[in-house]
Design an enzyme around this catalytic site. Structure first.
Site, PDB file in Angstrom:
ATOM      1  N   CYS A 237     -25.742  -0.039 -10.172  1.00  0.00           N
ATOM      2  CA  CYS A 237     -25.891  -1.483 -10.290  1.00  0.00           C
ATOM      3  C   CYS A 237     -26.790  -2.027  -9.168  1.00  0.00           C
ATOM      4  CB  CYS A 237     -24.509  -2.145 -10.327  1.00  0.00           C
ATOM      5  SG  CYS A 237     -24.587  -3.785 -11.068  1.00  0.00           S
TER       6      CYS A 237
ATOM      7  N   GLY B 173     -23.057  -4.093  -5.292  1.00  0.00           N
ATOM      8  CA  GLY B 173     -22.864  -5.047  -4.204  1.00  0.00           C
ATOM      9  C   GLY B 173     -23.409  -6.408  -4.575  1.00  0.00           C
TER      10      GLY B 173
ATOM     11  N   LEU C 281      -0.343   4.278  -8.083  1.00  0.00           N
ATOM     12  CA  LEU C 281      -0.438   5.719  -8.333  1.00  0.00           C
ATOM     13  C   LEU C 281       0.863   6.257  -8.913  1.00  0.00           C
ATOM     14  CD1 LEU C 281      -2.287   7.205  -5.230  1.00  0.00           C
ATOM     15  CD2 LEU C 281      -2.937   7.426  -7.629  1.00  0.00           C
TER      16      LEU C 281
ATOM     17  N   GLU D  81     -31.863 -12.574  -6.076  1.00  0.00           N
ATOM     18  CA  GLU D  81     -30.527 -12.753  -5.490  1.00  0.00           C
ATOM     19  C   GLU D  81     -30.615 -12.774  -3.964  1.00  0.00           C
ATOM     20  OE1 GLU D  81     -27.778  -9.604  -6.520  1.00  0.00           O
ATOM     21  OE2 GLU D  81     -26.092 -10.592  -5.525  1.00  0.00           O
TER      22      GLU D  81
ATOM     23  N   GLU E 179     -18.687   4.741 -12.798  1.00  0.00           N
ATOM     24  CA  GLU E 179     -17.448   5.119 -12.080  1.00  0.00           C
ATOM     25  C   GLU E 179     -16.183   4.636 -12.789  1.00  0.00           C
ATOM     26  OE1 GLU E 179     -19.711   2.918 -11.042  1.00  0.00           O
ATOM     27  OE2 GLU E 179     -18.854   1.300  -9.845  1.00  0.00           O
TER      28      GLU E 179
ATOM     29  N   SER F  62       0.808  -1.230   0.000  1.00  0.00           N
ATOM     30  CA  SER F  62       0.000   0.000   0.000  1.00  0.00           C
ATOM     31  C   SER F  62       0.833   1.268   0.000  1.00  0.00           C
ATOM     32  CB  SER F  62      -0.962   0.052   1.199  1.00  0.00           C
ATOM     33  OG  SER F  62      -1.710  -1.109   1.266  1.00  0.00           O
TER      34      SER F  62
ATOM     35  N   HIS G  81     -21.780   0.645 -14.413  1.00  0.00           N
ATOM     36  CA  HIS G  81     -20.811   1.275 -13.492  1.00  0.00           C
ATOM     37  C   HIS G  81     -20.157   2.494 -14.147  1.00  0.00           C
ATOM     38  CE1 HIS G  81     -20.941  -1.887 -10.427  1.00  0.00           C
ATOM     39  NE2 HIS G  81     -21.184  -2.689 -11.439  1.00  0.00           N
TER      40      HIS G  81
ATOM     41  N   LYS H 146      14.326   6.854   8.972  1.00  0.00           N
ATOM     42  CA  LYS H 146      15.267   5.734   8.951  1.00  0.00           C
ATOM     43  C   LYS H 146      15.344   5.120   7.549  1.00  0.00           C
ATOM     44  CE  LYS H 146      16.789   4.853  12.678  1.00  0.00           C
ATOM     45  NZ  LYS H 146      17.980   5.561  13.225  1.00  0.00           N
TER      46      LYS H 146
HETATM   47  N1  GLN Z   1     -25.343  -8.460  -7.287  1.00  0.00           N
HETATM   48  C1  GLN Z   1     -25.958  -7.815  -8.366  1.00  0.00           C
HETATM   49  C2  GLN Z   1     -25.907  -8.639  -9.648  1.00  0.00           C
HETATM   50  O1  GLN Z   1     -25.146  -9.557  -9.765  1.00  0.00           O
HETATM   51  C3  GLN Z   1     -25.356  -6.446  -8.602  1.00  0.00           C
HETATM   52  C4  GLN Z   1     -23.937  -6.508  -9.059  1.00  0.00           C
HETATM   53  C5  GLN Z   1     -23.211  -5.202  -8.863  1.00  0.00           C
HETATM   54  O2  GLN Z   1     -23.631  -4.335  -8.124  1.00  0.00           O
HETATM   55  N2  GLN Z   1     -22.083  -5.064  -9.508  1.00  0.00           N
HETATM   56  O3  GLN Z   1     -26.612  -8.381 -10.564  1.00  0.00           O
END
Ligand code: GLN
Length: 557
Positions: A381, A354, A19, A405, A508, A14, A506, A187
């Site tokens: 997502c 998630g 970076l 799920e 991001e 880390s 995503h 050090k």
């Molecule tokens: N668990 C959810 C799925 O598999 C969402 C996946 C996620 O958030 N990347 O569809």
């Protein structure tokens, strides 16, 4: 002829090798070179896709659907080098290729060994990036020098440099100067020992980049130079950045890193033009307005778990001239009863991606709080799944609505498994992954993108169940993005809300400090607007309702 820079790390993990490698890429690109970035990871998983964020942090997804180490996120944010599956190799990926070749009979008659077969495979992986027109490949070796599992990679880069024309490879070692606060001393011994380990296996670093909390004195530089066999001017310091990680290329340029690299690789490099990065730092420094965004997820104590999301928010802050204060909320601890206390006063709420049921009711509570209190919401997502579940239960009165799920016996499977996923049993690399085209219909997302179609990166197995589309639409949810190929819902919005957008993909993974992603940018703009409201702390919700209240109550609102 392509040149190579190998980045290793010593003393502790880390240290920011990713970076640093990304910043070197940024500097060289801005000197006019064509750069490629690559990471070699010593762990045995074929890719990080099956790992828990506690083990590995975020899994970064590329356009081609590869699930990759999060350092590749830094590479994309700092450089414009195109990234593909060839940009991240693990021990598992190298071994599985060697083992399948062995089974196919490619090594008939031979004993297959680490040297030369595994090291040859690693060298071939490096070669895959040194294609025509590429000036420099920067290869970062994961892990810390001295780890048993790094050895084949270090051996391979040692061999690689020997096989290239003299002066075409550069070894840069990132190390830590340990600061003892009790005696106020820096050090150098751990650095000496780490370089010693590298030299034992035949790698002599050409440049040492020393991470340090305090400035390094000339005397220390001379001492490190003497004990590590590196020229004093090639011992440079990398102090902790004060304001933003995007300061790092500027700092390394000040240290003259590009000149050292140029001299070593025999390249005549102009001064890098880092105007854009100077601009970012200037904006960060000039920003005094702060807005607060709650992120409700499962791994809040681990910054790396949502790295690209936090970075995307920082980019959107830069684009809007506001500083983002994060309120990291553990969805495990969030309930209908405490949601007001926990989220009161935030100007925006984000629910990230998630997997699995843990913490999902807390996320649903966060969405409900955002919707009812008209706080800007961005769902990513799983955060879209939670938005759909919340709306189905609390607005459409579909009691017990859920994702299969989480609850396979739900009476209302508003989110269910993609058809193409039903027969799949392997877990690795089998989700709906990578860039998919999405058609945009009028709404906030289309306004943000200013386009009719976009391509965004995916990583999921579950999707919106189109059987429920009409019922949710009738109650005010808008479906403003659908996949071009399969008519899968990609974006949901609530038009009668200041800013409520949730996406199946995503975004991001596509934001850059220099160009914030349009959805993050507009989300933060809405957040900044919310923060200007006279009493931006939202009023307490009128009535606390249990999750899954009836249709009639839903209709009254
Ligand atoms: N668990 C959810 C799925 O598999 C969402 C996946 C996620 O958030 N990347 O569809």
């Amino acid at each position: 002829m392509t040149k190579h820079i190998f980045v290793t790390g010593g003393v502790v993990s880390s240290l920011g090798k990713g970076l640093t490698a990304a910043s070197i890429g940024c500097i060289l690109e801005n000197c006019g070179l064509r750069v490629r970035m690559q990471k070699l990871d010593p762990y045995i998983n074929v890719d990080p896709g099956t790992m828990n964020p506690y083990q590995h942090g975020e899994v970064y997804v590329l356009d081609d659907g590869s699930e990759m180490d999060l350092d590749l996120g830094h590479y994309e944010r700092f450089t414009s080098a195109p990234l593909t599956a060839d940009c991240n190799y693990t021990t598992g990926k190298i071994y599985s290729s060697v083992i399948s070749k062995e089974r196919a009979g490619d090594y008939l008659g031979q004993t297959v060994q680490v040297i030369p077969h595994i090291t040859d495979e690693i060298k071939a992986a490096i070669d895959r990036l040194s294609v025509d027109g590429v000036d420099v490949v920067i290869t970062e070796i994961g892990g810390t020098v001295g780890d048993i599992e790094s050895l084949p990679f270090l051996e391979a880069i040692r061999q690689y440099s020997l096989e290239q024309p003299a002066g075409d490879c550069l070894f840069l070692h990132l190390t830590l100067l340990v600061y003892l606060s009790a005696s106020g001393e820096l050090k150098t011994k751990p650095t000496q020992q780490s370089v010693g380990r590298l030299r034992e296996i035949g790698i002599q670093p050409d440049i040492l980049v020393c991470r340090t909390e305090k400035p390094m004195t000339d005397e220390m530089r001379r001492k490190i130079s003497l004990f590590c066999n590196v020229r004093p001017e090639a011992v440079i310091e990398e102090q902790d950045v004060d304001h933003s990680i995007y300061e790092l290329p500027l700092m390394l340029k000040r240290e003259g890193l590009h000149q050292l690299i140029g001299e070593h690789l025999g390249l005549t490099l102009p001064e890098p033009d880092l105007t854009a990065w100077e601009g970012i730092l200037k904006t960060v420094l000039a920003t005094d307005r702060e807005v607060e965004i709650a992120v409700a997820g499962k791994y809040m104590e681990l910054h790396d778990a949502y790295k690209s999301i936090y970075e995307s928010m920082a980019h959107a802050g830069i684009a809007n001239g506001v500083r983002i204060k994060l309120r990291k909320v553990s969805s495990d601890d969030l309930t209908e009863d405490n949601v007001d206390e926990v989220l009161r006063g935030v100007h925006g709420i984000l629910v990230p991606g998630g997997f699995g049921g843990r913490g999902c009711e807390g996320k649903v509570a966060a969405v409900q709080y955002a919707r009812e209190n008209r706080i800007p919401y961005l769902g990513l997502c799983y955060g879209m799944h939670m938005a759909v579940i919340e709306f189905a239960r609390n607005v459409c009165g579909l009691e017990g609505a859920n994702s299969t799920e989480i609850d396979s016996a739900t009476p209302h499977p508003v989110i269910c498994m993609l058809d193409e996923q039903l027969q799949i049993t392997d877990m690795g690399g089998t989700m709906r992954l990578g860039a998919q085209r999405c058609k945009l219909l009028p709404g906030r997302a289309r306004a943000a993108y200013e386009a009719d179609e976009v391509s965004e990166r995916h990583r999921h197995r579950y999707e919106f169940n189109n059987v429920y589309r009409d019922r949710l639409e009738a109650k005010g949810m808008a479906f403003t993005g659908v996949s071009v190929d399969k008519n899968l819902v990609e974006i949901v919005e609530i038009p009668d809300h200041p800013w409520f957008v949730a996406v199946q993909y995503h975004p991001e993974f596509r934001s850059k400090p220099t160009v914030a992603h349009p959805l993050f940018r507009d989300f933060v703009a809405a957040v900044a607007e919310e923060a200007t409201q006279p009493d931006s702390a939202p009023a307490p919700r009128p009535v606390a309702r249990p999750v899954g209240y009836t249709a009639r109550e839903g209709e009254q609102r």
